[in-house]
Scaffold this motif. Structure first.
Motif, PDB file in Angstrom:
ATOM      1  N   ALA A 121       0.824  -1.211   0.000  1.00  0.00           N
ATOM      2  CA  ALA A 121       0.000   0.000   0.000  1.00  0.00           C
ATOM      3  C   ALA A 121       0.855   1.257   0.000  1.00  0.00           C
ATOM      4  CB  ALA A 121      -0.923  -0.011   1.221  1.00  0.00           C
ATOM      5  N   LEU A 122       0.215   2.361  -0.283  1.00  0.00           N
ATOM      6  CA  LEU A 122       0.886   3.658  -0.281  1.00  0.00           C
ATOM      7  C   LEU A 122       1.164   4.110   1.152  1.00  0.00           C
ATOM      8  CD1 LEU A 122       1.607   5.937  -2.444  1.00  0.00           C
ATOM      9  CD2 LEU A 122      -0.475   7.069  -1.635  1.00  0.00           C
ATOM     10  N   PRO A 123       2.390   4.518   1.471  1.00  0.00           N
ATOM     11  CA  PRO A 123       2.666   5.051   2.813  1.00  0.00           C
ATOM     12  C   PRO A 123       1.897   6.351   3.056  1.00  0.00           C
ATOM     13  CG  PRO A 123       4.698   4.514   1.633  1.00  0.00           C
ATOM     14  CD  PRO A 123       3.592   4.469   0.631  1.00  0.00           C
ATOM     15  N   ASP A 124       1.817   6.753   4.295  1.00  0.00           N
ATOM     16  CA  ASP A 124       1.161   8.012   4.645  1.00  0.00           C
ATOM     17  C   ASP A 124       2.188   9.138   4.579  1.00  0.00           C
ATOM     18  OD1 ASP A 124      -0.334  10.081   5.552  1.00  0.00           O
ATOM     19  OD2 ASP A 124      -0.906   9.158   7.461  1.00  0.00           O
ATOM     20  N   PHE A 125       2.268   9.788   3.436  1.00  0.00           N
ATOM     21  CA  PHE A 125       3.251  10.848   3.256  1.00  0.00           C
ATOM     22  C   PHE A 125       2.852  12.146   3.966  1.00  0.00           C
ATOM     23  CE2 PHE A 125       4.009   8.124  -0.509  1.00  0.00           C
ATOM     24  CZ  PHE A 125       5.338   7.831  -0.280  1.00  0.00           C
ATOM     25  N   SER A 126       1.602  12.217   4.434  1.00  0.00           N
ATOM     26  CA  SER A 126       1.179  13.421   5.167  1.00  0.00           C
ATOM     27  C   SER A 126       1.816  13.493   6.547  1.00  0.00           C
ATOM     28  CB  SER A 126      -0.348  13.450   5.298  1.00  0.00           C
ATOM     29  OG  SER A 126      -0.806  12.368   6.091  1.00  0.00           O
ATOM     30  N   ASP A 127       2.438  12.388   7.000  1.00  0.00           N
ATOM     31  CA  ASP A 127       3.098  12.386   8.314  1.00  0.00           C
ATOM     32  C   ASP A 127       4.371  13.230   8.310  1.00  0.00           C
ATOM     33  OD1 ASP A 127       1.225  10.838   9.529  1.00  0.00           O
ATOM     34  OD2 ASP A 127       2.322   8.950   9.361  1.00  0.00           O
ATOM     35  N   TYR A 128       4.934  13.467   7.139  1.00  0.00           N
ATOM     36  CA  TYR A 128       6.197  14.210   7.057  1.00  0.00           C
ATOM     37  C   TYR A 128       5.943  15.707   7.213  1.00  0.00           C
ATOM     38  CZ  TYR A 128       8.408   9.929   5.373  1.00  0.00           C
ATOM     39  OH  TYR A 128       8.883   8.646   5.266  1.00  0.00           O
ATOM     40  N   ARG A 129       6.732  16.324   8.065  1.00  0.00           N
ATOM     41  CA  ARG A 129       6.649  17.771   8.234  1.00  0.00           C
ATOM     42  C   ARG A 129       7.771  18.475   7.488  1.00  0.00           C
ATOM     43  NH1 ARG A 129       2.508  16.468   8.925  1.00  0.00           N
ATOM     44  NH2 ARG A 129       1.178  16.477  10.787  1.00  0.00           N
ATOM     45  N   ASP A 130       8.867  17.781   7.272  1.00  0.00           N
ATOM     46  CA  ASP A 130       9.994  18.339   6.537  1.00  0.00           C
ATOM     47  C   ASP A 130       9.816  18.023   5.046  1.00  0.00           C
ATOM     48  OD1 ASP A 130      13.001  19.380   6.801  1.00  0.00           O
ATOM     49  OD2 ASP A 130      12.932  17.757   5.321  1.00  0.00           O
ATOM     50  N   THR A 131       9.817  19.052   4.215  1.00  0.00           N
ATOM     51  CA  THR A 131       9.554  18.876   2.786  1.00  0.00           C
ATOM     52  C   THR A 131      10.605  18.002   2.116  1.00  0.00           C
ATOM     53  OG1 THR A 131       8.465  21.032   2.667  1.00  0.00           O
ATOM     54  CG2 THR A 131       9.227  20.082   0.590  1.00  0.00           C
ATOM     55  N   THR A 132      11.872  18.214   2.457  1.00  0.00           N
ATOM     56  CA  THR A 132      12.944  17.426   1.849  1.00  0.00           C
ATOM     57  C   THR A 132      12.801  15.953   2.185  1.00  0.00           C
ATOM     58  OG1 THR A 132      14.464  19.315   1.927  1.00  0.00           O
ATOM     59  CG2 THR A 132      15.441  17.130   1.689  1.00  0.00           C
ATOM     60  N   GLU A 133      12.452  15.641   3.440  1.00  0.00           N
ATOM     61  CA  GLU A 133      12.266  14.246   3.834  1.00  0.00           C
ATOM     62  C   GLU A 133      11.061  13.629   3.131  1.00  0.00           C
ATOM     63  OE1 GLU A 133      12.114  13.768   8.028  1.00  0.00           O
ATOM     64  OE2 GLU A 133      14.163  14.467   8.366  1.00  0.00           O
ATOM     65  N   LYS A 134      10.007  14.421   2.970  1.00  0.00           N
ATOM     66  CA  LYS A 134       8.829  13.902   2.273  1.00  0.00           C
ATOM     67  C   LYS A 134       9.170  13.554   0.830  1.00  0.00           C
ATOM     68  CE  LYS A 134       4.682  15.820   2.604  1.00  0.00           C
ATOM     69  NZ  LYS A 134       3.527  16.743   2.391  1.00  0.00           N
ATOM     70  N   LYS A 135       9.892  14.427   0.162  1.00  0.00           N
ATOM     71  CA  LYS A 135      10.284  14.165  -1.223  1.00  0.00           C
ATOM     72  C   LYS A 135      11.173  12.922  -1.307  1.00  0.00           C
ATOM     73  CE  LYS A 135      10.110  18.881  -3.090  1.00  0.00           C
ATOM     74  NZ  LYS A 135      10.901  19.926  -3.787  1.00  0.00           N
TER      75      LYS A 135
END
Length: 295
Positions: free
Chosen positions: A46-60
């Motif tokens: 499944a797709l991870p929950d990318f909304s958990d990331y607060r840091d933009t670089t880490e989310k990318k």
């Protein structure tokens, strides 16, 4: 960017002199060549929950690390089919198994079967090809809001692909009056990636993209995402502005890095190497070993 090492298992074998194939063995070889290996289990994750990331670089970084192995998997399977296609172009007659394979591919990629076989194979060669990771990543990020859109989280749809059968997907909240389309729902993000590549490979709107890609192949190189993006004007109502936005995303996030990594990962492009990629035991083994993406 946070990346895991590429753990490619080396395959070796002793030298031997093969015995001539019997008719039965030859038929088995044909079936093996025209049949893709089963998808690895991780392709259905499944797709991870990318909304958990607060840091933009880490989310990318997390988004690209999740997406890249699935692009390699989809493209490696396409290249395996392309090798079969290229072998058929060298033959004067086809076996029943090869004829059936050709028919399936023609139907899937919308190539007219009522034409001379040489033309049919040539048109298939234009359509049955890979899409560079940089383009896949930029469009997925753009269309899915970095994996956080409603269509991504509820339908595993990273590219905004439509479907037209009632109940086939999610109804857009802003769907215009009289419109009947839905945004397709997929069993996994990998299935979305695979369907997106199929869409670029067969839809009439992306004929220019395929022509650019074929021209690059004829000159002995693989087209990159910046170049192929010029064939995406029909993907969005924004037309040329959408193309510029995708190209800017590729440039700003240094996604050309992944195109180079993909070319290196393919190695000698042998059937053995492609099969190794298609059967990777986990996604991490397909990640680049060094470097990263900036954004």
């Amino acid at each position: 960017m946070l990346l895991f090492p590429l753990l490619a298992a080396a395959i070796s074998g002793g030298l031997h002199t093969p015995q001539p194939l019997s008719d039965r063995d030859r038929a088995t070889t044909v079936r093996a060549q025209t049949k893709l290996p089963p998808l690895p289990d991780w392709a259905l994750n499944a797709l991870p929950d990318f909304s958990d990331y607060r840091d933009t670089t880490e989310k990318k970084a997390a988004f690209f690390s999740f997406l890249y192995p699935r692009i390699v998997l989809a493209n490696s399977r396409i290249l395996m089919e392309r090798q079969v296609l290229q072998s058929l172009r060298q033959k004067t007659s086809l076996s029943p198994a090869e004829t059936a394979w050709l028919q399936r591919q023609s139907e899937r990629l919308r190539v007219n079967e009522d034409q001379p076989r040489a033309q049919q194979l040539e048109k298939l060669a234009t359509k049955l090809d890979v899409v560079p990771p940089s383009l896949v990543m930029a469009q997925a990020a753009n269309e899915s809001a970095w994996g956080t859109s409603r269509f991504a989280t509820q339908g595993n749809n990273l590219f905004g692909q439509w479907c037209f059968r009632p109940g086939c997907g999610l109804v857009p909240r802003n769907r215009g009056e009289g419109r009947s389309h839905e945004v397709a729902r997929f069993a996994s993000p990998y299935q979305s990636v695979s369907a997106y590549i199929d869409n670029l490979n067969r839809h009439p709107s992306y004929r220019q993209l395929r022509a650019i890609r074929a021209q690059a192949r004829e000159s002995g190189r693989m087209a990159d995402g910046i170049l192929l993006a010029t064939g995406l004007e029909s993907y969005s109502e924004r037309g040329a502005h959408y193309v510029e936005e995708i190209q800017a995303m590729i440039h700003f996030n240094n996604l050309a890095f992944y195109d180079r990594q993909f070319a290196d990962t393919l190695g000698d492009r042998s059937r053995q190497r492609l099969n190794q990629l298609a059967l990777a035991r986990d996604a991490a083994t397909l990640l680049p070993s060094v470097g990263g993406s900036e954004g």
